[in-house]
Design a protein around this motif. Sequence first.
Motif, PDB file in Angstrom:
ATOM      1  N   ARG A   1       0.837  -1.213   0.000  1.00  0.00           N
ATOM      2  CA  ARG A   1       0.000   0.000   0.000  1.00  0.00           C
ATOM      3  C   ARG A   1       0.868   1.258   0.000  1.00  0.00           C
ATOM      4  O   ARG A   1       0.605   2.214  -0.736  1.00  0.00           O
ATOM      5  CB  ARG A   1      -0.913   0.007   1.219  1.00  0.00           C
ATOM      6  CG  ARG A   1      -1.976   1.106   1.160  1.00  0.00           C
ATOM      7  CD  ARG A   1      -2.515   1.429   2.527  1.00  0.00           C
ATOM      8  NE  ARG A   1      -1.536   2.196   3.307  1.00  0.00           N
ATOM      9  CZ  ARG A   1      -1.686   2.494   4.589  1.00  0.00           C
ATOM     10  NH1 ARG A   1      -2.717   2.046   5.270  1.00  0.00           N
ATOM     11  NH2 ARG A   1      -0.775   3.203   5.216  1.00  0.00           N
ATOM     12  N   HIS A   2       1.904   1.275   0.837  1.00  0.00           N
ATOM     13  CA  HIS A   2       2.784   2.448   0.897  1.00  0.00           C
ATOM     14  C   HIS A   2       3.458   2.704  -0.450  1.00  0.00           C
ATOM     15  O   HIS A   2       3.554   3.859  -0.896  1.00  0.00           O
ATOM     16  CB  HIS A   2       3.857   2.254   1.968  1.00  0.00           C
ATOM     17  CG  HIS A   2       3.349   2.417   3.372  1.00  0.00           C
ATOM     18  ND1 HIS A   2       2.612   3.504   3.777  1.00  0.00           N
ATOM     19  CD2 HIS A   2       3.477   1.617   4.472  1.00  0.00           C
ATOM     20  CE1 HIS A   2       2.304   3.380   5.065  1.00  0.00           C
ATOM     21  NE2 HIS A   2       2.817   2.242   5.505  1.00  0.00           N
ATOM     22  N   ILE A   3       3.917   1.634  -1.096  1.00  0.00           N
ATOM     23  CA  ILE A   3       4.606   1.792  -2.376  1.00  0.00           C
ATOM     24  C   ILE A   3       3.644   2.307  -3.446  1.00  0.00           C
ATOM     25  O   ILE A   3       3.963   3.209  -4.221  1.00  0.00           O
ATOM     26  CB  ILE A   3       5.256   0.456  -2.798  1.00  0.00           C
ATOM     27  CG1 ILE A   3       6.466   0.173  -1.905  1.00  0.00           C
ATOM     28  CG2 ILE A   3       5.680   0.492  -4.265  1.00  0.00           C
ATOM     29  CD1 ILE A   3       7.108  -1.169  -2.135  1.00  0.00           C
ATOM     30  N   CYS A   4       2.439   1.728  -3.503  1.00  0.00           N
ATOM     31  CA  CYS A   4       1.475   2.176  -4.510  1.00  0.00           C
ATOM     32  C   CYS A   4       0.992   3.593  -4.238  1.00  0.00           C
ATOM     33  O   CYS A   4       0.618   4.318  -5.164  1.00  0.00           O
ATOM     34  CB  CYS A   4       0.289   1.215  -4.566  1.00  0.00           C
ATOM     35  SG  CYS A   4       0.693  -0.376  -5.326  1.00  0.00           S
ATOM     36  N   ASP A   5       1.014   4.006  -2.987  1.00  0.00           N
ATOM     37  CA  ASP A   5       0.638   5.377  -2.646  1.00  0.00           C
ATOM     38  C   ASP A   5       1.727   6.348  -3.106  1.00  0.00           C
ATOM     39  O   ASP A   5       1.462   7.293  -3.850  1.00  0.00           O
ATOM     40  CB  ASP A   5       0.430   5.477  -1.132  1.00  0.00           C
ATOM     41  CG  ASP A   5      -0.049   6.866  -0.696  1.00  0.00           C
ATOM     42  OD1 ASP A   5      -0.358   7.704  -1.570  1.00  0.00           O
ATOM     43  OD2 ASP A   5      -0.126   7.106   0.515  1.00  0.00           O
ATOM     44  N   ASP A   6       2.952   6.100  -2.700  1.00  0.00           N
ATOM     45  CA  ASP A   6       4.029   7.054  -2.979  1.00  0.00           C
ATOM     46  C   ASP A   6       4.605   6.938  -4.388  1.00  0.00           C
ATOM     47  O   ASP A   6       5.119   7.925  -4.920  1.00  0.00           O
ATOM     48  CB  ASP A   6       5.154   6.875  -1.948  1.00  0.00           C
ATOM     49  CG  ASP A   6       4.728   7.330  -0.556  1.00  0.00           C
ATOM     50  OD1 ASP A   6       4.004   8.338  -0.469  1.00  0.00           O
ATOM     51  OD2 ASP A   6       5.085   6.661   0.427  1.00  0.00           O
ATOM     52  N   CYS A   7       4.516   5.758  -4.976  1.00  0.00           N
ATOM     53  CA  CYS A   7       5.101   5.549  -6.308  1.00  0.00           C
ATOM     54  C   CYS A   7       4.023   5.405  -7.387  1.00  0.00           C
ATOM     55  O   CYS A   7       4.277   4.860  -8.457  1.00  0.00           O
ATOM     56  CB  CYS A   7       5.996   4.304  -6.314  1.00  0.00           C
ATOM     57  SG  CYS A   7       7.249   4.290  -5.015  1.00  0.00           S
ATOM     58  N   ARG A   8       2.829   5.886  -7.096  1.00  0.00           N
ATOM     59  CA  ARG A   8       1.683   5.616  -7.979  1.00  0.00           C
ATOM     60  C   ARG A   8       1.909   6.070  -9.412  1.00  0.00           C
ATOM     61  O   ARG A   8       1.493   5.390 -10.362  1.00  0.00           O
ATOM     62  CB  ARG A   8       0.421   6.239  -7.395  1.00  0.00           C
ATOM     63  CG  ARG A   8       0.473   7.737  -7.198  1.00  0.00           C
ATOM     64  CD  ARG A   8      -0.856   8.302  -6.704  1.00  0.00           C
ATOM     65  NE  ARG A   8      -1.045   8.090  -5.280  1.00  0.00           N
ATOM     66  CZ  ARG A   8      -2.134   8.458  -4.617  1.00  0.00           C
ATOM     67  NH1 ARG A   8      -3.132   9.048  -5.268  1.00  0.00           N
ATOM     68  NH2 ARG A   8      -2.232   8.270  -3.319  1.00  0.00           N
ATOM     69  N   LYS A   9       2.548   7.214  -9.600  1.00  0.00           N
ATOM     70  CA  LYS A   9       2.760   7.711 -10.972  1.00  0.00           C
ATOM     71  C   LYS A   9       3.712   6.806 -11.744  1.00  0.00           C
ATOM     72  O   LYS A   9       3.536   6.578 -12.947  1.00  0.00           O
ATOM     73  CB  LYS A   9       3.285   9.142 -10.933  1.00  0.00           C
ATOM     74  CG  LYS A   9       2.247  10.145 -10.439  1.00  0.00           C
ATOM     75  CD  LYS A   9       2.772  11.571 -10.470  1.00  0.00           C
ATOM     76  CE  LYS A   9       1.681  12.545  -9.997  1.00  0.00           C
ATOM     77  NZ  LYS A   9       2.165  13.949  -9.982  1.00  0.00           N
ATOM     78  N   ASN A  10       4.709   6.285 -11.063  1.00  0.00           N
ATOM     79  CA  ASN A  10       5.658   5.380 -11.715  1.00  0.00           C
ATOM     80  C   ASN A  10       5.062   4.002 -11.989  1.00  0.00           C
ATOM     81  O   ASN A  10       5.598   3.241 -12.784  1.00  0.00           O
ATOM     82  CB  ASN A  10       6.914   5.215 -10.847  1.00  0.00           C
ATOM     83  CG  ASN A  10       7.764   6.467 -10.828  1.00  0.00           C
ATOM     84  OD1 ASN A  10       7.852   7.185 -11.826  1.00  0.00           O
ATOM     85  ND2 ASN A  10       8.384   6.752  -9.686  1.00  0.00           N
ATOM     86  N   LEU A  11       3.942   3.688 -11.297  1.00  0.00           N
ATOM     87  CA  LEU A  11       3.352   2.357 -11.432  1.00  0.00           C
ATOM     88  C   LEU A  11       2.156   2.320 -12.388  1.00  0.00           C
ATOM     89  O   LEU A  11       1.560   1.270 -12.577  1.00  0.00           O
ATOM     90  CB  LEU A  11       2.915   1.842 -10.055  1.00  0.00           C
ATOM     91  CG  LEU A  11       4.046   1.532  -9.071  1.00  0.00           C
ATOM     92  CD1 LEU A  11       3.485   1.242  -7.685  1.00  0.00           C
ATOM     93  CD2 LEU A  11       4.895   0.361  -9.555  1.00  0.00           C
ATOM     94  N   CYS A  12       1.801   3.475 -12.955  1.00  0.00           N
ATOM     95  CA  CYS A  12       0.611   3.526 -13.815  1.00  0.00           C
ATOM     96  C   CYS A  12       0.672   2.523 -14.970  1.00  0.00           C
ATOM     97  O   CYS A  12      -0.345   1.946 -15.351  1.00  0.00           O
ATOM     98  CB  CYS A  12       0.432   4.934 -14.386  1.00  0.00           C
ATOM     99  SG  CYS A  12      -0.209   6.101 -13.174  1.00  0.00           S
ATOM    100  N   GLY A  13       1.842   2.319 -15.514  1.00  0.00           N
ATOM    101  CA  GLY A  13       1.966   1.407 -16.649  1.00  0.00           C
ATOM    102  C   GLY A  13       2.008  -0.053 -16.257  1.00  0.00           C
ATOM    103  O   GLY A  13       2.092  -0.935 -17.130  1.00  0.00           O
ATOM    104  N   TYR A  14       1.930  -0.345 -14.969  1.00  0.00           N
ATOM    105  CA  TYR A  14       2.060  -1.724 -14.491  1.00  0.00           C
ATOM    106  C   TYR A  14       0.791  -2.209 -13.780  1.00  0.00           C
ATOM    107  O   TYR A  14       0.848  -3.146 -12.989  1.00  0.00           O
ATOM    108  CB  TYR A  14       3.254  -1.827 -13.527  1.00  0.00           C
ATOM    109  CG  TYR A  14       4.558  -1.407 -14.135  1.00  0.00           C
ATOM    110  CD1 TYR A  14       5.318  -2.289 -14.903  1.00  0.00           C
ATOM    111  CD2 TYR A  14       5.038  -0.107 -13.972  1.00  0.00           C
ATOM    112  CE1 TYR A  14       6.524  -1.890 -15.477  1.00  0.00           C
ATOM    113  CE2 TYR A  14       6.229   0.298 -14.535  1.00  0.00           C
ATOM    114  CZ  TYR A  14       6.971  -0.593 -15.296  1.00  0.00           C
ATOM    115  OH  TYR A  14       8.156  -0.206 -15.864  1.00  0.00           O
TER     116      TYR A  14
END
Length: 517
Positions: free
Chosen positions: A103-116
């Motif tokens: 949850r923390h990673i998807c919250d803080d890194c959400r823009k970098n994870l959009c393609g995944y």
Amino acid sequence: MGCCGNNYSEWRPTEAVLFCIRAISNYVSVVEAEVMPQVMSLLQKLPQQPQLLQTVCLLVGAYSKWLDFSSTGLSILPSVISILMSGMGTSEDSAAAAALAFRHICDDCRKNLCGYFDGLFNIYCMAINGGGGCKVSAEDSLHLVEALSMVITELPMDHAKNALEKLCLSVATPLEEALGEGLEKKHACELTVHIDRFAYIFRYVNHPEAVADAIGRHWKIFNVIFELHAWDMRTMESLCRACKYAVRTSGRYIVNIIGEMLGKIQVLYQQHHQPCFLYLSSEVIKIFGSDPSCANYLKSLIEALFTHTTCLLTSIKEFTARPDIADDCFLLASRCIRYCPQLFIPSPIFPLLVDCSLTGITVLHREACNSILTFLSDIFDLAKSVNEKQFLLIRDDVIIPRGPTITRLLIASLTGALPSSRLETVTYTLLALTRAYGMQALEWAKGSVTLIPLTAVTETERSKFLHALSDAAYGADVKTLMAPVEELSDVCRRNRTVQEIVQGALKPLDLRISLVS
């Protein structure tokens, strides 16, 4: 870390080091580029010992902001997520830590994870379905739902709608299967585990139009659960929470199903008396209270809910037995004053609800009592929130005949009918009444204080209290009133005999209204 190797018996020193690194995460710069890349690369080489892996996962979550800002963070993310997947399949404790870190990673890194998103969604499905030996509990799975919802928020609208529907279907399908098996026979926890996931989706996907489309598509299953499980408080609380977040996130985009939703809870409340129907109504009032197109729905709703509630809460005994209903009822009433006074104040239910509040004002349940006092304060402060003179005239027609009784009950509350911890809230309510009605209210206060025998309080103590109330009513700082209130309260509570004399004189349960001109 080199001491650890593959020898499980030597993992504790390494775990201690990692615990320390996690503990200082708030003090490590997000652009630190010397130590943290080395730490992250070493994590993958550690043995899969459950307690060690739990700490590793918690450390990863603690450095989620570093992973987002660091120049090497993006390249490390795949290996980090691989570690979290290992954590999900090792033990219940490591799975809980991994879900939280996810949850923390998807919250803080959400823009970098959009393609995944598809890859993240597969991890989620595997976790909630127990694939690969995943041991994520139902409660911890909500972290994963929240994580995907935050990534969806960053997607463009078209992609967000598709991703959201994919996530919603993964939740709706088990509910539909339960419906086919006979939903009414299911235990509450078999339903709420899925309904709570819907609530998290609607809460954290910040795409109002997409969420409105989603609740519209899945309203059928919500409707069926309302019908078959309205008797079950746990299921209804879960379902109303999901609806509340759908309304809050979607706003006016959800207007197409509001009428049906309100009609449903209006009927079911009268049959099953679930407090959660009141707090769902409160959320709807906040969003749609000023919408003319919803006026008929809302007017019918509040009159039906309040009429039925006043029939339930007819004595202090009933308030004590149903504190949740009392709490949510008067929270809803305060919302009506703020967001739809045009529907509430002229309604025939308004004076009935004022009388109901006086019946329960001395209830010992803290939240219920505070909601009642706040409701009365909002009525007295009505001029601050509305400009229409007609509402103030209606209010005065209701409050002035009850003024002596209201004042007596408030002073009884200050002097022993309620715990001393409520003094500040009761004092503000009395002050709001006095500021609204000036000299008339001061006369009511004088009449109430005079009821207290001189064997309990002295004439000086009476006068000091009334003088302070007068000063505060005409502009003095409310803090200047607190010392005399506390003094009067302490005097009237100094022993049981005195307290009984005071309460016997003020009679806080005597609600006979003495009409005044």
